[in-house]
Enzyme design. Structure first.
Site, short mmCIF file in Angstrom:
data_model
loop_
_atom_site.label_atom_id
_atom_site.label_comp_id
_atom_site.label_asym_id
_atom_site.label_seq_id
_atom_site.Cartn_x
_atom_site.Cartn_y
_atom_site.Cartn_z
N SER A 116 0.81 -1.22 0.00
CA SER A 116 0.00 0.00 0.00
C SER A 116 0.85 1.27 0.00
O SER A 116 0.38 2.33 -0.43
CB SER A 116 -0.95 0.01 1.21
OG SER A 116 -0.22 -0.11 2.42
N ASP A 128 -2.83 5.95 12.49
CA ASP A 128 -2.08 5.26 11.44
C ASP A 128 -0.75 5.97 11.24
O ASP A 128 -0.69 7.05 10.66
CB ASP A 128 -2.90 5.26 10.15
CG ASP A 128 -2.20 4.53 9.00
OD1 ASP A 128 -1.01 4.20 9.13
OD2 ASP A 128 -2.86 4.30 7.96
N HIS A 177 1.02 5.03 6.88
CA HIS A 177 0.73 5.67 5.61
C HIS A 177 0.89 7.19 5.69
O HIS A 177 0.99 7.75 6.79
CB HIS A 177 -0.69 5.29 5.15
CG HIS A 177 -0.86 3.81 4.96
ND1 HIS A 177 -1.38 2.99 5.94
CD2 HIS A 177 -0.52 3.00 3.92
CE1 HIS A 177 -1.38 1.74 5.51
NE2 HIS A 177 -0.86 1.72 4.29
#
Length: 429
Positions: free
Chosen positions: A161, A405, A408
């Site tokens: 990702s 998070d 990311h």
């Protein structure tokens, strides 16, 4: 006085006045014969020895191994970076004029996991930092040049990702100069394809978090705690990469499940599976070697370019930068200023593996060393400002740090700089 004797045109009379023919010295003749036989007998060994001198990475012209030998021009190169310039070594400079390169609302391709402003992030400072190499300047990103170069070609990001975020960033950097009716994006399982129709060009992302076949290959459902990677299986995914002109690989975070990794010896279809626990560094080395072999066998070094993005850091432990225990990237709005900072999540043993494997390989591949520069950016993560796929509990809402998070990155943001570095290495290696 007697008249002179008539001149006799014999070879003996001419000899004193004409230059002698030099005869080959018997010693020199013997030496030449010796060199000839040695070169015949050991020529292959000499080639092997000299072959070891080939540059490991795609070196710049000033780094050629032989003084008078011109380095082979890399595909797509139109110039070169200034001598003694390491574009990956530098500092972050606040720039409110040229940053950000686009606005979040302008790019409809950003996934909701990365749209931090839409999800309530109150500040925009993380968008205003420009990377400044120590001894040179980065060339400005030129969307027209990039698209013209991609005309009739395929550019592909392969990995997890984080590479998908870099893929989306590249689309955002380019799409504004493409008319609305001349662009599209579609997903086919693990493959997402952005098409610039006018240019007959595609920019693609392929989900393969280990590059090799694994039990985490589903592009949507892949959160598996007991991860297994199949040895020698890169062609399972690699068949989808064939024909690409530019490939950007990444793989790191998914290997970090502990000190050991589960490696499948046979097939996932076997009734009785043979799985070995292997030290993470050895497993990662296996993956790197598989990638390099695939590149060697499938990419034409004269017409294509291959890049590998180094590990992307997380900022999950505030104590790494002198913060409080339990602190992480949540609510961080400033950069880490220590130029020697290195987070505990970035395993130096893995960087060592990358250096060793690439250092012994002749496969032409360019390393995008984004780790150190990204280590300073504790402020740039999505944190809590993203779409949450599951409803948050009351406990989580009371403690935002628990669900922040720190893997990311917001877009626009840090990953745009990664692509600017890719641009520099592609056109000005």
């Amino acid at each position: 006085m007697k008249p002179s004797s008539p001149i006799s045109f014999t070879s003996s009379s001419l000899a004193p006045s004409l230059p002698r023919k030099h005869r080959l010295s018997p010693y020199l003749f013997t030496l030449l014969i010796f060199i000839f036989f040695v070169s015949v007998l050991y020529g292959e060994d000499f080639m092997c020895i000299f072959g070891q001198l080939e540059p490991t990475f795609s070196l710049r012209p000033s780094q050629a191994t032989e003084k008078n030998k011109k380095p082979q021009k890399l595909a797509f190169a139109i110039g070169k970076t200034e001598e003694n310039c390491d574009v990956f070594s530098g500092k972050w400079v606040r720039d409110e004029v040229s940053r950000p390169p686009y606005q979040e609302w302008e790019c409809p391709y950003i996934q909701p996991q990365l749209t931090c402003q839409e999800h309530g992030r109150p500040d925009k400072d993380y968008q205003l930092w420009r990377w400044q190499p120590n001894h040179c300047d980065l060339p400005s990103f030129n969307a027209t040049l990039m698209l013209e170069t991609l005309r009739g070609k395929r550019m592909m990001y392969v990995g997890d990702s984080l590479n998908r975020g870099m893929f989306v960033s590249m689309i955002c950097l380019l799409h504004r100069i493409i008319p609305e009716d001349q662009k599209s994006i579609k997903t086919f399982g693990s493959l997402t394809v952005f098409t610039a129709k006018e240019y007959n060009a595609t920019i693609e992302f392929y989900w393969a978090p280990f590059l090799l076949e694994s039990n985490s290959d589903d592009a949507i459902v892949h959160r598996i705690s007991d991860r297994v990677v199949r040895k020698g299986s890169i062609n399972k995914h690699g068949r989808h990469w064939k024909g690409a002109d530019i490939i950007v690989f990444n793989t790191y975070l998914w290997w970090m499940t502990g000190l050991k990794m589960n490696i499948l010896q046979g097939s996932f279809d076997d009734k009785e599976k043979v799985i070995a626990e292997v030290p993470t560094e050895d497993a990662y080395r296996m993956g790197m070697k598989s990638m390099l072999r695939w590149v060697k066998n499938n990419m034409d070094r004269k017409k294509t370019r291959v890049f590998f993005t180094s590990m992307s850091p997380t900022h999950a432990k505030g104590i790494d930068w002198g913060g409080e225990p339990g602190q992480n990237c949540y609510n961080q709005t400033t950069l880490i200023e220590d130029p020697n900072y290195w987070g505990s999540d970035c395993r130096k043993s893995i960087m060592k593996v990358i250096g060793e494997v690439f250092g012994r390989s002749k496969t032409p591949i360019t390393l995008l060393n984004i780790t150190q520069m990204s280590n300073y950016r504790r402020d740039a993560h999505t944190s809590i400002y993203k779409k949450q796929w599951s409803p948050l509990t009351a406990e989580q809402l009371e403690n935002p740090t628990s669900y922040a998070d720190c893997v990311h990155w917001c877009l626009p943001g840090l990953q745009d700089t990664w692509n600017e570095l890719l641009f520099a290495e592609l056109f000005y290696p």
